[in-house]
Design a protein around this motif. Sequence first.
Motif, PDB file in Angstrom:
ATOM      1  N   ALA A 161      -7.708   7.836  13.515  1.00 24.91           N
ATOM      2  CA  ALA A 161      -6.291   7.936  13.865  1.00 24.91           C
ATOM      3  C   ALA A 161      -5.479   6.945  13.057  1.00 24.91           C
ATOM      4  N   PRO A 162      -4.206   7.266  12.766  1.00 23.24           N
ATOM      5  CA  PRO A 162      -3.323   6.294  12.118  1.00 23.24           C
ATOM      6  C   PRO A 162      -2.862   5.241  13.115  1.00 23.24           C
ATOM      7  N   LEU A 163      -2.427   4.126  12.584  1.00 19.94           N
ATOM      8  CA  LEU A 163      -2.048   2.988  13.417  1.00 19.94           C
ATOM      9  C   LEU A 163      -0.639   2.547  13.044  1.00 19.94           C
ATOM     10  N   GLY A 164       0.292   2.580  13.989  1.00 18.24           N
ATOM     11  CA  GLY A 164       1.666   2.155  13.750  1.00 18.24           C
ATOM     12  C   GLY A 164       1.822   0.662  13.952  1.00 18.24           C
ATOM     13  N   LEU A 165       2.395  -0.034  12.965  1.00 13.11           N
ATOM     14  CA  LEU A 165       2.574  -1.480  13.010  1.00 13.11           C
ATOM     15  C   LEU A 165       3.942  -1.828  12.439  1.00 13.11           C
ATOM     16  N   THR A 166       4.427  -3.038  12.718  1.00 15.45           N
ATOM     17  CA  THR A 166       5.708  -3.479  12.177  1.00 15.45           C
ATOM     18  C   THR A 166       5.609  -4.904  11.654  1.00 15.45           C
ATOM     19  N   VAL A 167       6.432  -5.211  10.658  1.00 20.00           N
ATOM     20  CA  VAL A 167       6.631  -6.577  10.167  1.00 20.00           C
ATOM     21  C   VAL A 167       8.136  -6.801  10.133  1.00 20.00           C
ATOM     22  N   PHE A 168       8.616  -7.713  10.981  1.00 21.87           N
ATOM     23  CA  PHE A 168      10.039  -7.856  11.235  1.00 21.87           C
ATOM     24  C   PHE A 168      10.587  -6.478  11.635  1.00 21.87           C
ATOM     25  N   ASP A 169      11.521  -5.905  10.854  1.00 24.23           N
ATOM     26  CA  ASP A 169      12.074  -4.603  11.237  1.00 24.23           C
ATOM     27  C   ASP A 169      11.502  -3.467  10.403  1.00 24.23           C
ATOM     28  N   LYS A 170      10.478  -3.738   9.593  1.00 28.63           N
ATOM     29  CA  LYS A 170       9.872  -2.713   8.752  1.00 28.63           C
ATOM     30  C   LYS A 170       8.709  -2.052   9.481  1.00 28.63           C
ATOM     31  N   GLN A 171       8.784  -0.740   9.642  1.00 30.13           N
ATOM     32  CA  GLN A 171       7.750  -0.002  10.357  1.00 30.13           C
ATOM     33  C   GLN A 171       6.748   0.580   9.366  1.00 30.13           C
ATOM     34  N   LEU A 172       5.452   0.323   9.640  1.00 25.76           N
ATOM     35  CA  LEU A 172       4.374   0.727   8.746  1.00 25.76           C
ATOM     36  C   LEU A 172       3.368   1.584   9.498  1.00 25.76           C
ATOM     37  N   VAL A 173       2.587   2.354   8.720  1.00 28.48           N
ATOM     38  CA  VAL A 173       1.469   3.084   9.293  1.00 28.48           C
ATOM     39  C   VAL A 173       0.238   2.770   8.446  1.00 28.48           C
ATOM     40  N   LEU A 174      -0.859   2.441   9.102  1.00 28.93           N
ATOM     41  CA  LEU A 174      -2.106   2.053   8.444  1.00 28.93           C
ATOM     42  C   LEU A 174      -3.199   3.031   8.855  1.00 28.93           C
ATOM     43  N   TYR A 175      -4.014   3.460   7.881  1.00 30.63           N
ATOM     44  CA  TYR A 175      -5.122   4.354   8.226  1.00 30.63           C
ATOM     45  C   TYR A 175      -6.207   4.276   7.161  1.00 30.63           C
ATOM     46  N   ARG A 176      -7.387   4.807   7.486  1.00 30.67           N
ATOM     47  CA  ARG A 176      -8.488   4.913   6.522  1.00 30.67           C
ATOM     48  C   ARG A 176      -8.555   6.359   6.024  1.00 30.67           C
ATOM     49  N   ASP A 177      -8.592   6.504   4.715  1.00 27.78           N
ATOM     50  CA  ASP A 177      -8.649   7.848   4.157  1.00 27.78           C
ATOM     51  C   ASP A 177     -10.088   8.374   4.138  1.00 27.78           C
ATOM     52  N   GLY A 178     -10.289   9.521   3.519  1.00 28.71           N
ATOM     53  CA  GLY A 178     -11.609  10.150   3.521  1.00 28.71           C
ATOM     54  C   GLY A 178     -12.675   9.332   2.832  1.00 28.71           C
ATOM     55  N   LYS A 179     -12.275   8.417   1.942  1.00 25.37           N
ATOM     56  CA  LYS A 179     -13.230   7.548   1.247  1.00 25.37           C
ATOM     57  C   LYS A 179     -13.475   6.244   1.984  1.00 25.37           C
ATOM     58  N   GLY A 180     -12.784   6.061   3.101  1.00 22.68           N
ATOM     59  CA  GLY A 180     -12.921   4.813   3.845  1.00 22.68           C
ATOM     60  C   GLY A 180     -11.995   3.717   3.365  1.00 22.68           C
ATOM     61  N   ASP A 181     -11.114   4.024   2.391  1.00 22.15           N
ATOM     62  CA  ASP A 181     -10.172   3.034   1.868  1.00 22.15           C
ATOM     63  C   ASP A 181      -8.950   2.942   2.778  1.00 22.15           C
ATOM     64  N   LEU A 182      -8.411   1.742   2.873  1.00 28.40           N
ATOM     65  CA  LEU A 182      -7.221   1.524   3.683  1.00 28.40           C
ATOM     66  C   LEU A 182      -5.973   1.935   2.910  1.00 28.40           C
ATOM     67  N   GLN A 183      -5.086   2.661   3.574  1.00 26.45           N
ATOM     68  CA  GLN A 183      -3.811   3.062   3.006  1.00 26.45           C
ATOM     69  C   GLN A 183      -2.698   2.631   3.961  1.00 26.45           C
ATOM     70  N   CYS A 184      -1.592   2.158   3.397  1.00 27.05           N
ATOM     71  CA  CYS A 184      -0.460   1.707   4.219  1.00 27.05           C
ATOM     72  C   CYS A 184       0.825   2.305   3.659  1.00 27.05           C
ATOM     73  N   TYR A 185       1.569   2.998   4.522  1.00 27.39           N
ATOM     74  CA  TYR A 185       2.820   3.654   4.122  1.00 27.39           C
ATOM     75  C   TYR A 185       3.958   3.168   5.018  1.00 27.39           C
ATOM     76  N   GLN A 186       5.178   3.450   4.556  1.00 32.43           N
ATOM     77  CA  GLN A 186       6.325   3.344   5.448  1.00 32.43           C
ATOM     78  C   GLN A 186       6.136   4.382   6.553  1.00 32.43           C
ATOM     79  N   ASP A 187       6.377   3.988   7.791  1.00 38.33           N
ATOM     80  CA  ASP A 187       6.109   4.872   8.928  1.00 38.33           C
ATOM     81  C   ASP A 187       7.270   5.849   9.117  1.00 38.33           C
ATOM     82  N   ARG A 188       7.428   6.714   8.108  1.00 35.79           N
ATOM     83  CA  ARG A 188       8.567   7.639   8.134  1.00 35.79           C
ATOM     84  C   ARG A 188       8.249   8.836   7.243  1.00 35.79           C
ATOM     85  N   CYS A 189       8.239  10.021   7.817  1.00 34.88           N
ATOM     86  CA  CYS A 189       8.021  11.230   7.026  1.00 34.88           C
ATOM     87  C   CYS A 189       9.291  11.528   6.228  1.00 34.88           C
ATOM     88  N   PRO A 190       9.176  11.796   4.931  1.00 35.78           N
ATOM     89  CA  PRO A 190      10.372  12.053   4.118  1.00 35.78           C
ATOM     90  C   PRO A 190      11.089  13.345   4.487  1.00 35.78           C
TER      91      PRO A 190
END
Length: 552
Positions: free
Chosen positions: A112-141
């Motif tokens: 599952a993805p994980l929603g996190l924040t730093v100050f007012d910036k909202q992030l989403v963290l998850y592991r992809d199919g290779k097991g690598d960590l990916q972090c995006y802005q928590d906002r679908c374009p």
Amino acid sequence: MALFHPFLSHHYSSSLLFPITHKPLGATQPQRQHPVVLRPPFHIPTRKITNTKCAAVADIKPAAPVDDEDHEVLLVGPTSEQERRGERIVADYDWTEEWYPLYLTQDIPEDAPLGLTVFDKQLVLYRDGKGDLQCYQDRCPHRLAKLSEGQLIDGRLECLYHGWQFEGAGKCVKIPQLPADAKIPRSACVKTYEVRDSQGVVWVWMSQKTPPNPAKLPWFENFDRPGFQDTSTTHELPYDHSILLENLMDPAHVPISHDRTDWSAKREDAQPLRFEVTERTDRGFAGLWGKTTDQSAASLSFLRFEAPCSLQNNREIVDDKTGEKHYFSGLFLCRPTGQGKSMLIVRFGGTKRSPLAKLFPKWYFHQNAGKVFEQDMGFLSSQNEILMKEKVPTKNLYLSLKSSDTWVAEYRKWMDKVGHGMPYHFGHSTISLPKEPAVVEHAPAGLVAGVSASLPAKGGIGTMHAPNLANRYFRHVVHCKECRNVVKAFQAWKNALSAIAVALTALAILISGRQWKALLLVSAAVCSGGVYACSAAVALNTTNFIRTHRRL
């Protein structure tokens, strides 16, 4: 237990984890360590305050007047010539050009993805199919839906609003609503953030303009020593990260606020303390501290604060019998998660572990950590409210004593230097109020998606508690794989034992043999005792501490 506060384990050599004689430890980051010059042992003089008229006023604007003798003997005063002259020292600082602690690596969900924040910036963290960590802005374009409310499909992050899928460097790879022969627009991508997994913690570099600086990535020497073991927990807390850091670097409150939390903190041990600042830089400060009765530097502890939000309390421990040196660290990684909110990663460990500690499961230490934070929560939440209401620097509000509040004053003065580079700050002499309004989520992450996507990392509908930062289950258990599994296991055992107890009781009623009837009833009673024990264990992990002297 003592290990869950930086200062609970300081005062007594008979702590659970390290019950041997100890000496202070120097800084744990030699690559950035500045020379530490120790001055001769000093004594903090004290006297009885004879003033009978209180200088405080209801509407605080200027600092409350205190006589000169009080300032010289009791209160924290200016620490530099510039401060004495009323000059402000400003350092070059940009809060985005720092590494912030996101999560314990061991607790990141695999499914599952994980929603996190730093100050007012909202992030989403998850592991992809290779097991690598990916972090995006928590906002679908597409329509700005939270990606952390989505799900993982074949290693891709899918937005649950319309099914757009993303992978790797934020590239959109699937839009179900597009015609089969249409190309996905290049603009249909998400902003990415650099993350690193270091020493069991995932860190994020927040700048979108400056490349990640590896030299700023925190490294803690003790955690890399052979044989080092630690107990680590994560806690969400309902007050600002600066107030959290104040609390963690305040040894004076421990005997009072945490009285009898274990056998180390006792209110009768409250006393004046001694502090020696040995280092001040644009990135923090460090120094020694201990009791005023400790006349040698060898009996003091070493504390270091380093930007943006790392605090260490380190010691060297020498075994009297063998002379072998062991190392102990209390590490506190405080991430700002928005106005009036913070997330804390607590890590206690050492190169020697007491055999007694092995008798206790990890979840026991985790729940005790929750108890420690709950004992302070009311004070710190109200402190947060007053700072936001008064809108003045802390020197106009705090009465900081040399014998208890030196680290707090140092921290707020450091914020004077760098606060201009933060979204907001409350310094010793300066403030900058938040420019953005506080975000209040009426449907917190996981409230609906926790059911629809079965997100194990979030508390959703059907959990024992609704999302609420004042609630221990949501503050800690949902972030801790071990505690979640423990709660589930105890609940399963409770249900099974309840069913067995009912079945044994029914069988005892139906059977005619007296001996069999007695045996079945005794067995049912034992199962009922097990049900009670399981219920108590679940409550221990999920129920807030309440002070017994409070009348509810």
